[in-house]
Design a protein around this motif. Structure first.
Motif, short mmCIF file in Angstrom:
data_model
loop_
_atom_site.label_atom_id
_atom_site.label_comp_id
_atom_site.label_asym_id
_atom_site.label_seq_id
_atom_site.Cartn_x
_atom_site.Cartn_y
_atom_site.Cartn_z
N ASP A 197 1.56 37.55 -13.75
CA ASP A 197 1.99 37.98 -12.70
C ASP A 197 1.86 38.76 -11.94
O ASP A 197 1.45 38.80 -10.50
CB ASP A 197 3.38 38.63 -12.71
N TYR A 198 0.98 39.81 -12.61
CA TYR A 198 -0.49 40.03 -11.42
C TYR A 198 -1.33 40.20 -10.48
O TYR A 198 -1.81 40.55 -9.83
CB TYR A 198 -0.83 41.40 -12.56
N LYS A 199 -2.00 38.68 -11.16
CA LYS A 199 -2.51 38.08 -10.63
C LYS A 199 -1.94 36.53 -9.33
O LYS A 199 -3.15 37.18 -7.84
CB LYS A 199 -3.87 36.84 -12.02
N VAL A 200 -0.99 36.61 -9.55
CA VAL A 200 -0.22 35.99 -8.82
C VAL A 200 -0.22 37.12 -7.46
O VAL A 200 -0.63 36.51 -5.80
CB VAL A 200 0.38 36.09 -9.09
N MET A 201 0.03 38.82 -7.53
CA MET A 201 -0.03 39.25 -6.33
C MET A 201 -1.04 39.15 -5.84
O MET A 201 -1.90 39.74 -4.83
CB MET A 201 0.50 40.93 -6.90
N ASP A 202 -2.20 39.42 -6.88
CA ASP A 202 -4.20 40.14 -6.51
C ASP A 202 -4.28 38.33 -5.46
O ASP A 202 -4.54 39.06 -4.20
CB ASP A 202 -4.71 39.61 -7.44
N GLY B 177 0.08 46.93 2.85
CA GLY B 177 0.24 46.59 1.75
C GLY B 177 -0.06 45.57 0.64
O GLY B 177 -0.71 46.29 -0.55
N PRO B 178 -0.97 44.76 1.13
CA PRO B 178 -2.16 44.22 0.60
C PRO B 178 -2.98 45.53 -0.28
O PRO B 178 -3.66 45.37 -1.27
CB PRO B 178 -2.32 42.72 1.41
N ARG B 179 -3.63 45.70 1.18
CA ARG B 179 -4.78 47.31 0.93
C ARG B 179 -4.02 47.78 -0.44
O ARG B 179 -5.26 47.97 -1.06
CB ARG B 179 -5.43 47.35 1.54
N ALA B 180 -3.33 47.93 -0.36
CA ALA B 180 -2.59 49.01 -1.30
C ALA B 180 -3.17 48.52 -3.34
O ALA B 180 -3.09 49.66 -3.25
CB ALA B 180 -0.72 50.13 -1.26
N TRP B 181 -1.94 47.80 -2.85
CA TRP B 181 -2.04 46.77 -4.11
C TRP B 181 -3.77 46.87 -4.43
O TRP B 181 -3.92 46.95 -5.06
CB TRP B 181 -1.73 45.56 -4.23
N LEU B 182 -5.07 45.85 -3.86
CA LEU B 182 -6.18 45.53 -3.68
C LEU B 182 -6.96 47.02 -4.15
O LEU B 182 -7.69 47.08 -5.55
CB LEU B 182 -6.31 45.35 -3.05
N LEU B 183 -6.30 48.75 -3.57
CA LEU B 183 -7.12 49.78 -4.10
C LEU B 183 -6.22 50.55 -5.62
O LEU B 183 -7.31 50.34 -5.64
CB LEU B 183 -6.88 50.23 -3.29
N CYS B 184 -5.93 49.99 -5.59
CA CYS B 184 -4.85 50.03 -7.02
C CYS B 184 -5.29 48.96 -8.51
O CYS B 184 -5.73 49.91 -9.31
CB CYS B 184 -3.19 50.57 -6.83
N ARG B 185 -5.81 48.20 -8.01
CA ARG B 185 -5.48 47.29 -9.13
C ARG B 185 -7.39 47.50 -9.59
O ARG B 185 -7.70 47.22 -10.15
CB ARG B 185 -5.46 45.92 -8.04
N GLU B 186 -8.44 48.03 -8.28
CA GLU B 186 -9.43 48.02 -8.02
C GLU B 186 -10.08 49.44 -9.15
O GLU B 186 -11.11 50.24 -9.15
CB GLU B 186 -9.90 47.63 -7.54
N GLY B 187 -8.38 50.04 -9.22
CA GLY B 187 -8.89 51.77 -9.95
C GLY B 187 -9.71 52.59 -9.03
O GLY B 187 -9.86 53.62 -9.28
N LYS B 188 -8.85 52.41 -7.63
CA LYS B 188 -9.49 53.48 -6.48
C LYS B 188 -9.08 54.35 -6.33
O LYS B 188 -9.47 55.42 -5.39
CB LYS B 188 -10.25 52.33 -5.30
N LEU B 189 -7.58 53.55 -6.10
CA LEU B 189 -6.31 54.80 -5.91
C LEU B 189 -5.52 54.48 -6.79
O LEU B 189 -5.19 53.35 -7.81
CB LEU B 189 -6.13 54.86 -4.53
N ASN B 190 -4.72 55.84 -6.99
CA ASN B 190 -4.03 56.10 -8.06
C ASN B 190 -2.39 55.32 -7.65
O ASN B 190 -1.63 55.46 -6.72
CB ASN B 190 -3.78 57.71 -8.34
N PRO B 191 -1.83 54.94 -8.38
CA PRO B 191 -1.23 53.51 -7.98
C PRO B 191 0.71 54.59 -7.97
O PRO B 191 2.01 54.71 -7.26
CB PRO B 191 -0.67 53.06 -8.94
N GLU B 192 0.25 55.32 -8.67
CA GLU B 192 1.61 56.41 -9.13
C GLU B 192 1.57 56.95 -7.59
O GLU B 192 2.77 58.12 -7.47
CB GLU B 192 1.01 56.95 -10.15
N LEU B 193 0.25 57.37 -6.63
CA LEU B 193 0.64 58.19 -5.34
C LEU B 193 1.33 57.64 -4.26
O LEU B 193 1.95 57.94 -3.10
CB LEU B 193 -0.64 58.78 -5.30
N PHE B 194 1.71 56.01 -4.81
CA PHE B 194 2.69 55.17 -3.65
C PHE B 194 4.01 54.68 -3.91
O PHE B 194 4.31 54.93 -5.22
CB PHE B 194 1.27 53.52 -3.18
#
Length: 288
Positions: free
Chosen positions: A243-248, A178-195
């Protein structure tokens, strides 16, 4: 790290066995055998037709049973006297991936192996998508590292999915926590809509599995339909950048938890919008 391993070697309220100890005696310190025991007693709800089962509405409620103790009580009523027993598929307990992982962690702990359930996304169920999933993570003393195991994937599922890896050693290329997926999407490395899964995708689902993983690492592995007040239920459309920063920050604490456990623990436990309520009656089943 030694204290952390001891922490994960001990049971939590979801894995402890009270009255059904006779069903888990003599668990060997062997992951392959432990996974076999898990598959002896559980059958995945969404694979049931492949195993030749048509589930009644009543049987579909079996995954709602939370703790391993209560699962053992249910299994005992089905005729099991020990998790090593092999029975027909219709005598197994209907479950989901979370259950396979939590039960595997419970049996590992019974054998003295540090273990925990991890929530995230698997790349091996649908091509080019990352599907909501849980796995076991156990401490491999020989390799001196955590190893991920998909206890759900028996021979039938392995063949159906044509897996390119060993389910007893799942690399982070195939399962993203979960944490890796969140950060990979926030960093623009993966598309969040694929999760996601079914009709739920994107950051709405990413935040759920991040929060589940963080709480699971603090030994409170919840169920995917569990909702409680705070970030788990706050509509993503209402989130601010803060709120997004809290999740980061939660993601970073989660990833660094083994080496900075106290900071991770404090970050979760001092935020009522993240942690699971102490009173589980405040947790709502969103499917009911």
């Amino acid at each position: 790290m030694k204290d952390t391993l001891k922490f994960y070697q001990e049971h939590d309220m979801m894995t402890e066995i009270k009255t059904m100890k006779h069903m888990v005696t003599g668990i060997p310190k062997d992951i392959k055998t432990i996974v076999t025991y898990v598959q002896n007693i559980l059958l995945h709800q969404h694979w049931s037709e492949v195993y030749g089962l048509e589930l009644s509405d009543e049987r579909k409620k079996e995954p709602f049973i939370r703790s391993f103790e209560d699962k053992l009580i249910f299994l005992n009523k089905l005729g099991f006297t020990h998790v090593s027993e092999q029975r027909t598929n219709d005598h197994k307990m209907i479950s989901i991936c979370r259950d396979f992982s939590v039960v595997a962690a419970a049996l590992c702990r019974e054998a003295g192996i540090p273990a925990r359930a991890r929530c995230g996304f698997a790349s091996y169920f649908e091509k080019d998508k990352y599907i909501d999933h849980w796995v076991l993570e156990y401490w491999n003393e020989e390799k001196k590292k955590w190893v991920m195991v998909d206890a759900q994937l028996d021979v039938l599922q392995q063949r159906a999915l044509k897996l390119p890896f060993d389910p007893l050693d799942v690399s982070e290329n195939y399962f993203i926590t979960g944490p890796r997926a969140w950060l990979l999407c926030r960093e623009g490395k993966l598309n969040p809509e694929l999760f996601g899964i079914f009709k739920w995708w994107g950051y709405d689902y990413l935040r759920c599995n991040l929060i589940f993983d963080a709480n699971s690492l603090l030994k409170m592995p919840m169920q995917p339909w569990d909702m409680w007040e705070g970030y788990k239920s706050l509509p993503i459309e209402e989130w601010t950048e803060e709120d997004y920063k809290v999740m980061d920050d939660l993601s970073i604490h989660d990833i660094n938890g083994d080496h900075h456990f106290e900071a991770f623990y404090q970050y979760v436990q001092t935020n009522d919008k993240i942690k699971v309520p102490e009173d589980l009656s405040k947790v709502i089943n969103s499917l009911e």
